[in-house]
Design an enzyme around this catalytic site. Sequence first.
Site, short mmCIF file in Angstrom:
data_model
loop_
_atom_site.label_atom_id
_atom_site.label_comp_id
_atom_site.label_asym_id
_atom_site.label_seq_id
_atom_site.Cartn_x
_atom_site.Cartn_y
_atom_site.Cartn_z
N ILE A 39 0.66 -1.16 -0.01
CA ILE A 39 -0.07 -0.20 -0.02
C ILE A 39 0.98 1.11 -0.01
CG2 ILE A 39 -1.80 1.20 1.15
CD1 ILE A 39 -2.75 -1.37 2.43
N THR A 61 -6.07 -1.37 10.30
CA THR A 61 -6.90 -2.26 9.73
C THR A 61 -8.19 -2.51 10.29
OG1 THR A 61 -6.84 -4.71 9.26
CG2 THR A 61 -5.42 -3.60 11.19
N ASP A 62 -9.11 -3.06 9.85
CA ASP A 62 -10.46 -3.25 10.10
C ASP A 62 -10.36 -4.71 11.09
OD1 ASP A 62 -10.02 -5.41 8.33
OD2 ASP A 62 -11.84 -5.07 7.31
N GLU A 63 -9.02 -5.09 11.04
CA GLU A 63 -9.11 -6.50 12.01
C GLU A 63 -9.13 -6.27 13.35
OE1 GLU A 63 -6.32 -9.39 10.19
OE2 GLU A 63 -6.53 -8.65 8.37
N TYR A 118 -1.06 -10.04 14.97
CA TYR A 118 -1.33 -9.21 14.19
C TYR A 118 -2.20 -8.13 14.50
CZ TYR A 118 -2.53 -6.48 9.94
OH TYR A 118 -2.72 -5.26 9.20
N LYS A 139 -1.80 -4.36 16.14
CA LYS A 139 -2.06 -2.92 15.35
C LYS A 139 -3.07 -2.43 16.07
CE LYS A 139 -1.82 -1.84 11.67
NZ LYS A 139 -0.70 -0.87 11.04
N TYR A 158 -8.17 -22.42 3.29
CA TYR A 158 -7.97 -22.64 4.71
C TYR A 158 -9.38 -23.06 5.08
CZ TYR A 158 -3.53 -19.94 5.08
OH TYR A 158 -2.63 -19.34 4.85
#
Length: 378
Positions: free
Chosen positions: A14, A135-137, A184, A188, A241
């Site tokens: 990005i 991030t949306d995560e 991760y 974040k 997965y």
Amino acid sequence: MKRTIIITGGAGFIGSHVVRLFVNKYPEYKIINLDKLTYAGNLANLKDVEDKPNYKFVKADICDFDTVYKLVCDEHVDGIIHLAAESHVDRSIKDPFTFAKTNVMGTLSLLQAAKLYWESLPEKWEGKRFYHISTDEVYGALEITHPEGIKPPFSTKASSGEHHLAYGENFFTEDLKYQPHSPYSAAKASSDHFVRSFHDTYGMPTIVTNCSNNYGPYQFPEKLIPLFINNIRHRKPLPVYGKGENVRDWLYVEDHARAIDLIFHEGKVAETYNIGGFNEWKNIDLIKVLINTVDRLLSREEGADMDLITYVTDRAGHDLRYAIDSSKLQKELGWEPSLQFEEGIEKTVRWYLENQDWMDNVTSGDYQKYYEQMYKDR
Ligand code: NAD
Ligand code: TYD
């Protein structure tokens, strides 16, 4: 207006699109790309801008506070757009320490460097901006309440005309509490909290944005879309997965870069904006689109490679569904994604097929040897 902006992680996926946009659109700005060149950083992503007079590359680690602080002071930096991070969930499951170090301590090091320099100036925070890309995560995972899909309450240009389904009634909104599951997203989330704390404690002009999954050129082929395009091309198995039923919300990377430009210049200090194109796809449906597109563009019989689909053990803690509500950004700043998903996927597949040298370089690791040598020679 002249500005000097550090973009961290500018040699990554990005970041390279953001650097390219800023260097080309703002010749009066000085754009400094600060990147450690980890396995994910590749200066070949920026070949077309590397000789521009308003672009400078600095190889450095964001965790190295002394170097970052000196750079911020020497260059009189007034803006930071922070993308440098470890970004792959599977790697974070194997090596969480590196994620905590880069994503949390690295962000803190940048914040502290900017704070010390900006506070020392007579005008202090005026005209300054620390923009953190997240991030949306961090919001965790949503449920799938409608496995067949329902008509979503929103629509945008990026929503696929044909597909355009939502798999539940809930979406990630800016006020949702953080519930990260992977190392991760936990790292974040922690970095997002540090950024906000620097606004609330010291008054630093910060902004945080949380974006959905990006796709497009120059993405490292460990992530689903470039990995699978390359495997289909070479007729290698596609490791899906679990049952392939997880849902991700996909946005074309240049649309993310345009949102970052808009928010950097016009976003409100201390605000959070979600970025996404209301474009949910079940992994298995997306993979079938990829197979059909690659087959068609390689003049193979469409769908001939469906037998490459190979169901493998699920990712540990695999988040079921991500879906971003970006209506705040759309209403307040007028941002809209520019591409329909079918167009974006077609462009992306074409790019990877036409840039096999880039892919071969990255998968062989040659790009790192080249730049290691370049730095040794300097
Ligand atoms: P990427 O892994 O492609 O690139 C990361 C870049 O950061 C690389 O150039 C790498 O060399 C650099 N870097 C890593 N550690 C560093 C360090 N210690 N010091 C300096 N540079 C370092 O990542 P990406 O996919 O382009 O993501 C960029 C940012 O956007 C990340 O913060 C990520 O969390 C966020 N984000 C990504 C997505 C996505 O779908 N890819 C979605 C939303 C948010
Ligand atoms: P990925 O591109 O790693 O992004 P993220 O985990 O940040 O969403 O993965 C996208 C989706 O694809 C995710 O649900 C995991 C799945 N996936 C596979 O099924 N196989 C793979 O080989 C990879 C890399 C991902």
